[in-house]
Write a protein that holds these residues in place. Structure first.
Motif, PDB file in Angstrom:
ATOM      1  N   ILE A 179       0.864  -1.182   0.000  1.00 34.06           N
ATOM      2  CA  ILE A 179       0.000   0.000   0.000  1.00 34.06           C
ATOM      3  C   ILE A 179       0.901   1.232   0.000  1.00 34.06           C
ATOM      4  O   ILE A 179       1.700   1.435   0.904  1.00 34.06           O
ATOM      5  CB  ILE A 179      -0.933   0.019   1.225  1.00 34.06           C
ATOM      6  CG1 ILE A 179      -1.858  -1.185   1.188  1.00 34.06           C
ATOM      7  CG2 ILE A 179      -1.757   1.301   1.243  1.00 34.06           C
ATOM      8  CD1 ILE A 179      -2.881  -1.198   2.291  1.00 34.06           C
ATOM      9  N   LYS A 180       0.731   2.040  -1.045  1.00 30.42           N
ATOM     10  CA  LYS A 180       1.583   3.225  -1.136  1.00 30.42           C
ATOM     11  C   LYS A 180       0.836   4.465  -0.655  1.00 30.42           C
ATOM     12  O   LYS A 180       1.429   5.482  -0.348  1.00 30.42           O
ATOM     13  CB  LYS A 180       2.043   3.437  -2.579  1.00 30.42           C
ATOM     14  CG  LYS A 180       2.853   2.290  -3.143  1.00 30.42           C
ATOM     15  CD  LYS A 180       4.298   2.376  -2.688  1.00 30.42           C
ATOM     16  CE  LYS A 180       5.135   1.280  -3.328  1.00 30.42           C
ATOM     17  NZ  LYS A 180       4.945  -0.019  -2.657  1.00 30.42           N
ATOM     18  N   ASN A 181      -0.477   4.385  -0.666  1.00 26.88           N
ATOM     19  CA  ASN A 181      -1.271   5.527  -0.260  1.00 26.88           C
ATOM     20  C   ASN A 181      -2.516   5.021   0.441  1.00 26.88           C
ATOM     21  O   ASN A 181      -3.411   4.462  -0.186  1.00 26.88           O
ATOM     22  CB  ASN A 181      -1.636   6.360  -1.498  1.00 26.88           C
ATOM     23  CG  ASN A 181      -2.547   7.508  -1.159  1.00 26.88           C
ATOM     24  OD1 ASN A 181      -2.968   7.667  -0.014  1.00 26.88           O
ATOM     25  ND2 ASN A 181      -2.857   8.316  -2.146  1.00 26.88           N
ATOM     26  N   PHE A 182      -2.562   5.224   1.751  1.00 27.66           N
ATOM     27  CA  PHE A 182      -3.684   4.712   2.528  1.00 27.66           C
ATOM     28  C   PHE A 182      -5.015   5.239   2.007  1.00 27.66           C
ATOM     29  O   PHE A 182      -6.023   4.540   2.012  1.00 27.66           O
ATOM     30  CB  PHE A 182      -3.513   5.134   3.994  1.00 27.66           C
ATOM     31  CG  PHE A 182      -4.766   4.970   4.822  1.00 27.66           C
ATOM     32  CD1 PHE A 182      -5.159   3.722   5.250  1.00 27.66           C
ATOM     33  CD2 PHE A 182      -5.547   6.066   5.147  1.00 27.66           C
ATOM     34  CE1 PHE A 182      -6.313   3.563   6.001  1.00 27.66           C
ATOM     35  CE2 PHE A 182      -6.701   5.917   5.900  1.00 27.66           C
ATOM     36  CZ  PHE A 182      -7.087   4.662   6.322  1.00 27.66           C
ATOM     37  N   TYR A 183      -5.027   6.479   1.547  1.00 27.09           N
ATOM     38  CA  TYR A 183      -6.289   7.123   1.203  1.00 27.09           C
ATOM     39  C   TYR A 183      -6.830   6.699  -0.158  1.00 27.09           C
ATOM     40  O   TYR A 183      -7.956   7.015  -0.497  1.00 27.09           O
ATOM     41  CB  TYR A 183      -6.129   8.644   1.263  1.00 27.09           C
ATOM     42  CG  TYR A 183      -5.819   9.115   2.653  1.00 27.09           C
ATOM     43  CD1 TYR A 183      -6.814   9.186   3.611  1.00 27.09           C
ATOM     44  CD2 TYR A 183      -4.530   9.431   3.027  1.00 27.09           C
ATOM     45  CE1 TYR A 183      -6.542   9.582   4.905  1.00 27.09           C
ATOM     46  CE2 TYR A 183      -4.240   9.845   4.321  1.00 27.09           C
ATOM     47  CZ  TYR A 183      -5.256   9.917   5.249  1.00 27.09           C
ATOM     48  OH  TYR A 183      -4.982  10.299   6.526  1.00 27.09           O
ATOM     49  N   MET A 184      -6.000   6.034  -0.969  1.00 25.62           N
ATOM     50  CA  MET A 184      -6.477   5.650  -2.301  1.00 25.62           C
ATOM     51  C   MET A 184      -6.054   4.223  -2.594  1.00 25.62           C
ATOM     52  O   MET A 184      -5.014   3.987  -3.185  1.00 25.62           O
ATOM     53  CB  MET A 184      -5.889   6.578  -3.348  1.00 25.62           C
ATOM     54  CG  MET A 184      -6.470   7.956  -3.301  1.00 25.62           C
ATOM     55  SD  MET A 184      -5.962   8.874  -4.728  1.00 25.62           S
ATOM     56  CE  MET A 184      -7.051  10.268  -4.598  1.00 25.62           C
ATOM     57  N   THR A 185      -6.869   3.264  -2.152  1.00 26.22           N
ATOM     58  CA  THR A 185      -6.481   1.876  -2.353  1.00 26.22           C
ATOM     59  C   THR A 185      -7.418   1.146  -3.297  1.00 26.22           C
ATOM     60  O   THR A 185      -7.134   0.041  -3.702  1.00 26.22           O
ATOM     61  CB  THR A 185      -6.468   1.116  -1.019  1.00 26.22           C
ATOM     62  OG1 THR A 185      -7.690   1.407  -0.345  1.00 26.22           O
ATOM     63  CG2 THR A 185      -5.300   1.533  -0.163  1.00 26.22           C
ATOM     64  N   ASP A 186      -8.559   1.724  -3.626  1.00 27.16           N
ATOM     65  CA  ASP A 186      -9.530   0.999  -4.434  1.00 27.16           C
ATOM     66  C   ASP A 186     -10.304   1.981  -5.299  1.00 27.16           C
ATOM     67  O   ASP A 186     -10.137   3.192  -5.194  1.00 27.16           O
ATOM     68  CB  ASP A 186     -10.484   0.227  -3.519  1.00 27.16           C
ATOM     69  CG  ASP A 186     -10.927   1.091  -2.370  1.00 27.16           C
ATOM     70  OD1 ASP A 186     -11.654   2.048  -2.633  1.00 27.16           O
ATOM     71  OD2 ASP A 186     -10.510   0.835  -1.224  1.00 27.16           O
ATOM     72  N   SER A 187     -11.193   1.423  -6.139  1.00 24.36           N
ATOM     73  CA  SER A 187     -11.827   2.278  -7.133  1.00 24.36           C
ATOM     74  C   SER A 187     -12.720   3.341  -6.486  1.00 24.36           C
ATOM     75  O   SER A 187     -12.838   4.445  -7.008  1.00 24.36           O
ATOM     76  CB  SER A 187     -12.635   1.422  -8.107  1.00 24.36           C
ATOM     77  OG  SER A 187     -13.544   0.609  -7.397  1.00 24.36           O
ATOM     78  N   ILE A 188     -13.333   3.042  -5.347  1.00 20.94           N
ATOM     79  CA  ILE A 188     -14.202   4.039  -4.717  1.00 20.94           C
ATOM     80  C   ILE A 188     -13.362   5.170  -4.140  1.00 20.94           C
ATOM     81  O   ILE A 188     -13.632   6.349  -4.363  1.00 20.94           O
ATOM     82  CB  ILE A 188     -15.083   3.398  -3.611  1.00 20.94           C
ATOM     83  CG1 ILE A 188     -15.967   2.312  -4.216  1.00 20.94           C
ATOM     84  CG2 ILE A 188     -15.932   4.455  -2.925  1.00 20.94           C
ATOM     85  CD1 ILE A 188     -16.836   1.593  -3.217  1.00 20.94           C
TER      86      ILE A 188
END
Lengths: 680, 197
Positions: A652-661
């Motif tokens: 995980i490089k960015n906790f806030y952006m891990t999936d399409s939503i």
């Protein structure tokens, strides 16, 4: 057990309880602002005053330890008068802006003022005004409303583990602020909004959106990480306006992370609402009939037995089961859920579960974390580890790159081969593991997402057996899966030995050799160059990478729009609840595959959700038991051998952006900009 | 203008610097040793005081952060302490920090008059620092020398039994860098009854 008299009723209480807790046992509700179950006791709001025999003045029940033979009265004139006095003081400086306050309708101060407030003020002086503070893109502040309960201060120091919020000054000049008005750098920062008993800290994205009584409240389950936290979704029409945590001591206590709470604005952006077909490299809207006919003919043209399907982060059991059965009808076994190449050992459920259960972390006194950043992979779970660290003096060690975990830990190595040292008893941390009463091992998917993943699992299991982390009564062998879909997918066998060991290589080979039709069930986290010669059908709800590369898009509902079954990291079966109908023409995945199967010789047998679920339960009886922790399964695949060097890199490089939503969410984009990019 | 010890915010000014001086660094060690091991944040008040003395009577952001660093505390916790006590100034002050007691006994004995004198001689209003940076005038609550009211604290010294004349002389002498006598200005010994002439 000691006895205490409350309102002339004698009850038993446990040693160490406060008078307030004893009162709760006696079903007497005590008003409070500063006291909170999960936080330390401050005793500064004085709202919980009760009368104690032999005490000349009322006592603060939240801070007074209950003692044998105490005689407490909570409903006397004196108590009422004392509380009215406290309320009057609190209201001296509290603004009368309830009509424009977001807390209105769910405000502790409002509710309690109804019982203890006067109808008019005795003060002619001006109310004090306090400058608003900046606390980041998620929490908005109206500090004039603050009543200085310091719940937010205690939450950030104790639970979130960031010493960011503080109470400056004193008396009338007291102000809550972050140091130099910086953003709160925590994944749990949104919880201060729930904790605030007044409208001083409110939800920034939700500001002025709605009143609590206008919202439809649906109790559901969080899908943004593997824990499956209990949440309440508040929606109006077809918009999810906010998400709140529900109390669930076994999973998330009272907290949820900021992604769960704030990524929901992504649900109304970039949505796929109609079937699309790619014509001349451009996606064009079409009807379901045309799209499904085209899918069927492509499958027949390209060879049904090679048709493949890969699941994504939000795939529920219903979708996975119907996909798998559909492919089986076509005589294909090319389906898999391991898009990130995280390994497990087929036949051993314990090799992909968080076996000890999340609640057991509270009792842990030694934790070995291997290739995981729990703060980002399961932020609420990380706060449990912090709790163990604070309460049990839990010793924690990490194998993997150094990170800030909100507690102190021993950094053992960046390299996974350090496990050899542990197995051969050449590690300083070994003492702690050996002496611990409740040791735990926590393996992240970043440690096992390459060819040797299975070997890592085996050596870890061996270490667990050797160091008594796993024994008859306890099982401390824990895998921390990152998404809610994974455990369920493995449970129902949504994997194929064709993709064992190295997903990327075998996938590239399979696609190159057969050029099949590929179904992506909301999967965007895949290398699309390896799918080059295939016919991609994206079944999902967000226009992300997958939809960009798709030849056909079949829209499906996002998590609030359907009821789905998931299995969380512990193996607990959870069911979400539908808040409203799917957006546009989206249809549930199982309906899509049921309809598709009509184009072929054999058909899927279920006709509705009930039949589908009954079929699933018949095949996988354990999925019938909702919200129950599974029985302990054995960890008997341990094997001692030497593993090769491999530098761990967190996936995980960015906790806030891990999936399409969350990638479609503006709130999460703001967080990335304000919190992560500033730090880097 | 606000009392420099009752400010809740600090400003980040790159020009402000702070490092422990060599003598103070040794003192820091001694102070921390007074407290049990693992409890060194108990030393936060003495260290803030030390830092304030070293930094001409006020604490800048760097000084606060230095104290926090020395005691392994978070910045906000140190700022909480520094803003709680009005004795810690978060704004630069003049060479002579004049604190006029205004609590009832001093007030009854004429502290208002003293304030007017102070304003007149120093040329600064309440809470302000004079242009020549020689004076800062503030009003404070009881300093505990009511028996010899009215009284004023200037830097670390008390000046008691003041009246308009002797206070004015005192301030003019301070302005001219002349020697001044501390304590009672009418020759009273501690808090003995006034001598009858």
């Amino acid at each position: 057990m000691p006895k205490i008299t409350i309102n002339n009723k004698v009850i038993d209480f446990q040693d160490g309880m406060t008078v307030m807790q004893a009162c709760e046992l006696a079903d007497v509700e005590i008003p409070r602002f500063c006291y909170h179950d999960k936080l330390s006791i401050a005793g500064n709001c004085r709202m919980c005053l009760v009368e104690m025999e032999k005490s000349p003045k009322p006592i603060a029940s939240c801070a007074m330890p209950a003692a044998e033979g105490m005689n407490i009265k909570t409903n006397t004139e004196l108590v009422k008068k004392a509380r009215q006095g406290v309320m009057e003081f609190l209201l001296i400086n509290h603004p009368l802006d309830c009509p424009i306050c977001d807390q209105g309708g769910e405000c502790d101060l409002q509710d309690q003022a109804l019982h203890y407030g006067f109808d008019k003020s005795r003060y002619e002086e001006n109310k004090r005004a306090v400058k608003n503070k900046y606390m980041g893109p998620l929490v908005s502040t109206i500090m004039t409303r603050c009543i200085h309960c310091t719940r937010c201060v205690r939450f950030s120091t104790e639970i979130a583990g960031v010493d960011d919020i503080g109470l400056l000054g004193r008396g009338e000049n007291a102000e809550i602020t972050t140091y130099l008005e910086k953003t709160i750098e925590s994944e749990l920062s949104g919880n201060v909004i729930d904790l605030c008993p007044v409208g001083a800290l409110t939800n920034k994205p939700y500001a002025f959106q709605s009143r609590p009584w206008e919202l439809k409240k649906t109790e559901s389950v969080d899908v943004f990480d593997g824990m499956g936290a209990s949440i309440r979704i508040d929606s109006k029409g077809k918009n999810v306006l906010r998400v709140l945590p529900r109390l669930n001591e076994e999973i998330n206590e009272e907290w949820i992370n900021d992604k769960t709470r704030f990524a929901i604005d992504g649900l109304s952006r970039q949505r796929l609402d109609k079937p699309y077909i790619k014509i001349d490299n451009k996606l064009e809207a079409t009807s379901w009939d045309t799209a499904l006919k085209l899918v069927a003919s492509e499958i027949k043209k390209r060879g049904a037995e090679n048709t493949s399907a890969f699941s994504g982060k939000f795939s529920d059991i219903e979708s996975l089961y119907s996909t798998k059965n559909f492919l089986n009808l076509l005589n294909s076994e090319f389906y898999d859920c391991r898009f990130d190449n995280t390994q497990f050992i087929p036949g051993h459920r314990s090799s992909y579960l968080f076996n000890s259960s999340i609640q057991k972390i509270d009792e842990a006194d030694a934790i070995l974390i291997i290739g995981s950043n729990p703060k980002w992979e399961a932020a609420v779970l990380n706060s449990r580890i912090r709790k163990a660290y604070l309460n049990n003096n839990c010793k924690i060690a990490l194998i993997g790159p150094k990170i800030n975990l909100t507690y102190k830990y021993t950094h053992l190595s960046n390299d996974i081969s350090y496990l050899n040292n542990i197995l051969n008893e050449k590690s300083d941390f070994l003492e702690h593991l050996k002496n611990a009463k409740n040791p735990l091992m926590l393996i992240g998917s970043s440690a096992i997402n390459y060819n040797d993943g299975i070997e890592i699992l085996k050596i870890c299991a061996e270490i667990c057996n050797k160091l008594n982390i796993v024994n008859e009564s306890e099982n401390g062998f824990n895998i921390l899966n990152q998404n809610i879909s994974r455990v369920g997918a493995l449970d129902i066998g949504f994997y194929s030995k064709n993709f064992d060991r190295d997903f990327k290589v075998s996938l590239t080979k399979h696609i190159r050799d057969t050029n099949p039709v590929v179904f992506l069930l909301g999967l965007d986290e895949i290398n699309f160059s390896s799918l080059k010669d295939s016919f991609i059908i994206y079944v999902g709800h967000h226009g992300d990478e997958g939809a960009n590369n798709a030849d056909i898009i079949l829209p499906s509902p996002a998590f609030p729009e359907k009821t789905s079954t998931f299995v969380n990291i512990e193996g607990r079966v959870l069911q979400t609840t539908k808040c409203f109908n799917p957006i546009g023409e989206a249809k549930e995945e199982w309906k899509i595959f049921r309809a598709l199967s009509q184009e072929f010789k054999d058909q899927l047998k279920f006709n509705n959700l009930k039949e589908l679920r009954q079929e699933i339960i018949k095949k996988f009886p354990h999925l019938n038991q909702l919200n129950i922790l599974p029985n302990k399964s054995e960890v008997n695949f341990g094997k001692s051998h030497i593993i090769d060097n491999n530098e761990i890199e967190y996936n995980i490089k960015n906790f806030y952006m891990t999936d399409s939503i969350s990638r479609a969410s503006v709130n999460m984009a703001n967080c990335t900009k304000e919190i992560l990019n500033r730090v880097a | 203008m606000k009392h420099p010890g009752l400010i809740n915010s600090i400003k980040d000014n790159e020009k402000d610097l702070f490092e422990w001086s060599e003598t103070n660094f040794l003192k820091v060690k001694k102070i921390i040793e007074k407290y049990p091991s693992g409890r060194k944040q108990s030393a936060v008040i003495p260290l803030l005081d030390l830092a304030q003395r070293q930094n001409k009577g006020w604490l800048n952001k760097k000084a606060l952060e230095k104290v926090a660093e020395t005691l392994s505390m978070s910045f906000i916790r140190v700022l909480e302490v520094a803003t709680f006590y009005s004795m810690f100034n978060l704004k630069p002050i003049g060479k002579n920090y004049i604190q006029i007691c205004r609590t009832t006994p001093c007030w009854l004995r004429g502290s208002d008059k003293l304030l007017n004198i102070a304003k007149e001689v120093t040329g600064c209003s309440l809470g302000e620092t004079s242009k020549d940076k020689r004076f800062t005038v503030v009003e404070v609550e009881c300093l505990g020398a009511c028996c010899n009211a009215p009284m004023v604290q200037i830097n670390d010294d008390y000046f008691e039994d003041l009246n308009e004349d002797n206070f004015k002389r005192l301030l003019i002498n301070l302005k001219d860098d002349k020697e001044i006598s501390k304590g009672s200005q009418i020759g009273r010994l501690s808090s003995n009854p006034k001598r009858k002439n």
